[in-house]
Design a protein around this motif. Structure first.
Motif, PDB file in Angstrom:
ATOM      1  N   ILE A  37       0.678  -0.827   0.165  1.00 16.59           N
ATOM      2  CA  ILE A  37       0.108  -0.040  -0.284  1.00 16.59           C
ATOM      3  C   ILE A  37       0.889   1.166  -0.288  1.00 16.59           C
ATOM      4  CG2 ILE A  37      -1.396   1.594   1.294  1.00 16.59           C
ATOM      5  CD1 ILE A  37      -2.614  -1.498   2.424  1.00 16.59           C
ATOM      6  N   GLY A  38       1.574   1.603   0.831  1.00 12.23           N
ATOM      7  CA  GLY A  38       2.214   2.658   0.936  1.00 12.23           C
ATOM      8  C   GLY A  38       3.492   2.580  -0.373  1.00 12.23           C
ATOM      9  N   VAL A  39       4.063   1.088  -1.258  1.00  7.54           N
ATOM     10  CA  VAL A  39       4.296   1.608  -2.243  1.00  7.54           C
ATOM     11  C   VAL A  39       3.459   1.733  -3.190  1.00  7.54           C
ATOM     12  CG1 VAL A  39       5.522   0.694  -4.314  1.00  7.54           C
ATOM     13  CG2 VAL A  39       6.169   0.103  -1.946  1.00  7.54           C
ATOM     14  N   ALA A  40       2.360   1.524  -3.636  1.00  2.31           N
ATOM     15  CA  ALA A  40       1.198   2.406  -4.533  1.00  2.31           C
ATOM     16  C   ALA A  40       1.260   3.461  -4.715  1.00  2.31           C
ATOM     17  CB  ALA A  40      -0.115   1.349  -3.988  1.00  2.31           C
ATOM     18  N   GLN A  41       1.138   4.207  -3.009  1.00  3.66           N
ATOM     19  CA  GLN A  41       0.883   5.441  -2.647  1.00  3.66           C
ATOM     20  C   GLN A  41       1.994   6.121  -3.192  1.00  3.66           C
ATOM     21  OE1 GLN A  41       0.363   5.420   1.024  1.00  3.66           O
ATOM     22  NE2 GLN A  41      -2.354   5.005   1.126  1.00  3.66           N
ATOM     23  N   CYS A  42       3.192   5.386  -3.027  1.00  6.83           N
ATOM     24  CA  CYS A  42       4.080   6.814  -3.395  1.00  6.83           C
ATOM     25  C   CYS A  42       4.745   6.569  -5.004  1.00  6.83           C
ATOM     26  CB  CYS A  42       5.817   5.556  -2.258  1.00  6.83           C
ATOM     27  SG  CYS A  42       7.653   6.785  -3.106  1.00  6.83           S
ATOM     28  N   PHE A  43       4.345   5.592  -5.857  1.00  4.61           N
ATOM     29  CA  PHE A  43       4.137   5.351  -7.511  1.00  4.61           C
ATOM     30  C   PHE A  43       2.736   6.156  -7.643  1.00  4.61           C
ATOM     31  CE2 PHE A  43       1.770   3.550 -11.275  1.00  4.61           C
ATOM     32  CZ  PHE A  43       3.223   3.470 -12.030  1.00  4.61           C
ATOM     33  N   MET A  44       1.912   6.800  -6.463  1.00  6.48           N
ATOM     34  CA  MET A  44       0.950   7.382  -7.461  1.00  6.48           C
ATOM     35  C   MET A  44       1.240   9.361  -7.226  1.00  6.48           C
ATOM     36  SD  MET A  44      -1.721   5.818  -8.412  1.00  6.48           S
ATOM     37  CE  MET A  44      -2.414   7.005  -8.615  1.00  6.48           C
ATOM     38  N   LEU A  46       4.487  10.505  -7.225  1.00  5.05           N
ATOM     39  CA  LEU A  46       5.553  10.183  -7.897  1.00  5.05           C
ATOM     40  C   LEU A  46       5.390  11.046  -9.672  1.00  5.05           C
ATOM     41  CD1 LEU A  46       8.845   8.373  -6.026  1.00  5.05           C
ATOM     42  CD2 LEU A  46       8.225  10.652  -6.524  1.00  5.05           C
ATOM     43  N   CYS A  47       3.986   9.511 -10.025  1.00  9.48           N
ATOM     44  CA  CYS A  47       3.162   9.915 -11.094  1.00  9.48           C
ATOM     45  C   CYS A  47       2.827  11.226 -10.856  1.00  9.48           C
ATOM     46  CB  CYS A  47       2.559   8.541 -11.675  1.00  9.48           C
ATOM     47  SG  CYS A  47       3.768   6.798 -11.570  1.00  9.48           S
ATOM     48  N   SER A  48       2.355  11.845 -10.203  1.00 15.02           N
ATOM     49  CA  SER A  48       1.040  12.414 -10.327  1.00 15.02           C
ATOM     50  C   SER A  48       1.938  14.253 -11.180  1.00 15.02           C
ATOM     51  CB  SER A  48       0.820  13.230  -9.162  1.00 15.02           C
ATOM     52  OG  SER A  48       1.335  13.658  -7.885  1.00 15.02           O
ATOM     53  N   ASP A  49       3.189  14.366 -10.212  1.00 20.91           N
ATOM     54  CA  ASP A  49       3.927  15.371 -10.515  1.00 20.91           C
ATOM     55  C   ASP A  49       5.048  15.037 -11.679  1.00 20.91           C
ATOM     56  OD1 ASP A  49       6.109  14.212  -9.253  1.00 20.91           O
ATOM     57  OD2 ASP A  49       6.860  15.102  -7.364  1.00 20.91           O
ATOM     58  N   GLY A  50       5.049  13.632 -12.582  1.00 19.96           N
ATOM     59  CA  GLY A  50       5.939  13.487 -13.360  1.00 19.96           C
ATOM     60  C   GLY A  50       7.772  13.579 -13.110  1.00 19.96           C
ATOM     61  N   THR A  51       8.114  13.199 -11.858  1.00 19.72           N
ATOM     62  CA  THR A  51       9.613  12.946 -11.013  1.00 19.72           C
ATOM     63  C   THR A  51       9.644  10.881 -11.933  1.00 19.72           C
ATOM     64  OG1 THR A  51       9.095  14.674  -9.796  1.00 19.72           O
ATOM     65  CG2 THR A  51      10.617  12.577  -9.122  1.00 19.72           C
ATOM     66  N   LEU A  52       8.309  10.114 -11.725  1.00 23.99           N
ATOM     67  CA  LEU A  52       8.729   9.398 -11.764  1.00 23.99           C
ATOM     68  C   LEU A  52       8.849   8.894 -13.229  1.00 23.99           C
ATOM     69  CD1 LEU A  52       9.557   6.389 -10.884  1.00 23.99           C
ATOM     70  CD2 LEU A  52       6.830   5.729 -10.706  1.00 23.99           C
ATOM     71  N   LEU A  53       8.546   9.237 -14.185  1.00 24.82           N
ATOM     72  CA  LEU A  53       8.731   9.289 -15.866  1.00 24.82           C
ATOM     73  C   LEU A  53       9.522   9.063 -16.321  1.00 24.82           C
ATOM     74  CD1 LEU A  53       7.377   7.941 -18.664  1.00 24.82           C
ATOM     75  CD2 LEU A  53       6.009  10.389 -18.218  1.00 24.82           C
ATOM     76  N   GLU A  54      10.106  10.969 -15.324  1.00 22.70           N
ATOM     77  CA  GLU A  54      10.991  11.520 -16.278  1.00 22.70           C
ATOM     78  C   GLU A  54      12.596  10.959 -15.871  1.00 22.70           C
ATOM     79  OE1 GLU A  54      13.489  15.669 -15.935  1.00 22.70           O
ATOM     80  OE2 GLU A  54      12.017  15.728 -14.546  1.00 22.70           O
ATOM     81  N   ALA A  55      12.510  10.514 -14.443  1.00 22.05           N
ATOM     82  CA  ALA A  55      14.271   9.195 -14.037  1.00 22.05           C
ATOM     83  C   ALA A  55      13.770   8.129 -14.269  1.00 22.05           C
ATOM     84  CB  ALA A  55      13.308   8.781 -12.369  1.00 22.05           C
ATOM     85  N   THR A  56      12.725   7.279 -15.420  1.00 21.80           N
ATOM     86  CA  THR A  56      12.510   5.909 -15.668  1.00 21.80           C
ATOM     87  C   THR A  56      12.938   6.736 -17.319  1.00 21.80           C
ATOM     88  OG1 THR A  56      10.724   5.587 -14.594  1.00 21.80           O
ATOM     89  CG2 THR A  56      11.574   4.050 -16.595  1.00 21.80           C
ATOM     90  N   GLY A  57      12.894   7.559 -17.831  1.00 20.64           N
ATOM     91  CA  GLY A  57      12.818   8.030 -18.944  1.00 20.64           C
ATOM     92  C   GLY A  57      14.721   8.339 -19.243  1.00 20.64           C
ATOM     93  N   ASN A  58      15.267   9.329 -18.547  1.00 21.03           N
ATOM     94  CA  ASN A  58      16.898   9.710 -18.188  1.00 21.03           C
ATOM     95  C   ASN A  58      17.219   8.125 -18.368  1.00 21.03           C
ATOM     96  OD1 ASN A  58      15.790  12.690 -19.228  1.00 21.03           O
ATOM     97  ND2 ASN A  58      15.783  12.599 -16.034  1.00 21.03           N
ATOM     98  N   SER A  59      17.145   8.088 -17.641  1.00 24.56           N
ATOM     99  CA  SER A  59      18.189   6.873 -17.033  1.00 24.56           C
ATOM    100  C   SER A  59      17.935   5.452 -18.205  1.00 24.56           C
ATOM    101  CB  SER A  59      16.898   4.961 -15.762  1.00 24.56           C
ATOM    102  OG  SER A  59      17.614   6.688 -14.621  1.00 24.56           O
TER     103      SER A  59
END
Length: 251
Positions: A37-44, A46-59
């Motif tokens: 549940i905590g990981v899912a909340q963190c996923f939401m 980081l996705c809401s502000d685009g951080t996760l998508l940008e980090a994955t794309g850069n990597s």
């Protein structure tokens, strides 16, 4: 369908263990144990502000660039080692030794030579995978059955024709396996390189989670690293490997 059911059961078991040891028995602290549940909340978040998508794309971009450079260097080095007996006897043992070094060992060199830059990350990726690819190329060529070369020479093939039309095609299945292993080394080396910079990437996002004592963010990044690695393997390397094997009647 079976894999989906297995993942659901695995997540349920994970959440059950978290609830038992953190909430019921109080054997662990909530901030030190991740939960689904905590990981899912963190996923939401980081996705809401685009951080996760940008980090994955850069990597991914850095990983692909570094891997391509490593493939070029590794193939050339592997061909030279295989072709020249002097390099086979003297350079190959050194390459084998250097290959065993953890990627993090190259981080101090990359910082001193390139600073905290993208070039420093690419250097770590290349050094972490190029030598593995070189050894794989050499071994793949060595494992080609001698009868192929003898038959080609008997039919009048030149050395160039022997290499291009016989040896390299025959060694391709094993060489693809070596390139797949090289990608796994490159992907791991990328994480070692990214943790040292401030540029956005999965490695830096993982370190941010550590600095913020957010174990769920750390676990989330780890899962994404695993998932990306699996996707690359299944969608690219496994497809190429299967096609080559089917073309040769081996699958």
């Amino acid at each position: 369908m079976g894999i989906i059911l297995f993942l659901i059961l695995l997540i349920a078991l994970w959440q059950g263990c978290y609830f038992l040891f953190v909430e019921v028995l109080e054997r662990a602290k909530a901030y030190s144990v991740p939960s689904p549940i905590g990981v899912a909340q963190c996923f939401m978040n980081l996705c809401s502000d685009g951080t996760l998508l940008e980090a994955t794309g850069n990597s991914l971009l850095r990983g692909v660039i570094g891997y391509v450079i490593a493939v070029v260097i590794g193939i050339v080095l592997g061909l030279f080692i295989n072709h020249f007996n002097y390099l086979q006897k003297n350079l190959k043992p050194i390459v084998l030794g250097v290959q065993t070094l953890p990627s993090v060992c190259w981080v101090p060199f990359s910082i001193l030579w390139f600073g905290l830059s993208t070039e420093a990350i690419l250097f770590v990726v290349v050094m972490g995978s190029a030598f593995s690819i070189a050894i794989s190329v050499d071994n793949a060529i060595k494992n080609v059955l001698p009868i192929y070369s003898k038959a080609a020479l008997t039919m009048g093939a030149t050395k160039r024709q022997l290499l291009v039309h016989v040896i390299l095609p025959a060694s391709l299945p094993e060489m693809i396996s070596g390139l797949k292993q090289g990608w796994s080394f490159a992907w791991r080396a990328l994480m070692a390189g990214e943790v040292m910079t401030t540029s956005i990437g999965l490695g830096q996002t993982l370190i941010m989670g550590r600095d913020l004592a957010d174990i769920n963010q750390v676990m989330l990044v780890m899962l994404i690293i695993v998932v990306v690695g699996i996707i690359i393997d299944k969608c690219i390397f496994s497809v190429i490997e299967t096609r080559i094997l089917k073309k040769r009647g081996l699958a």
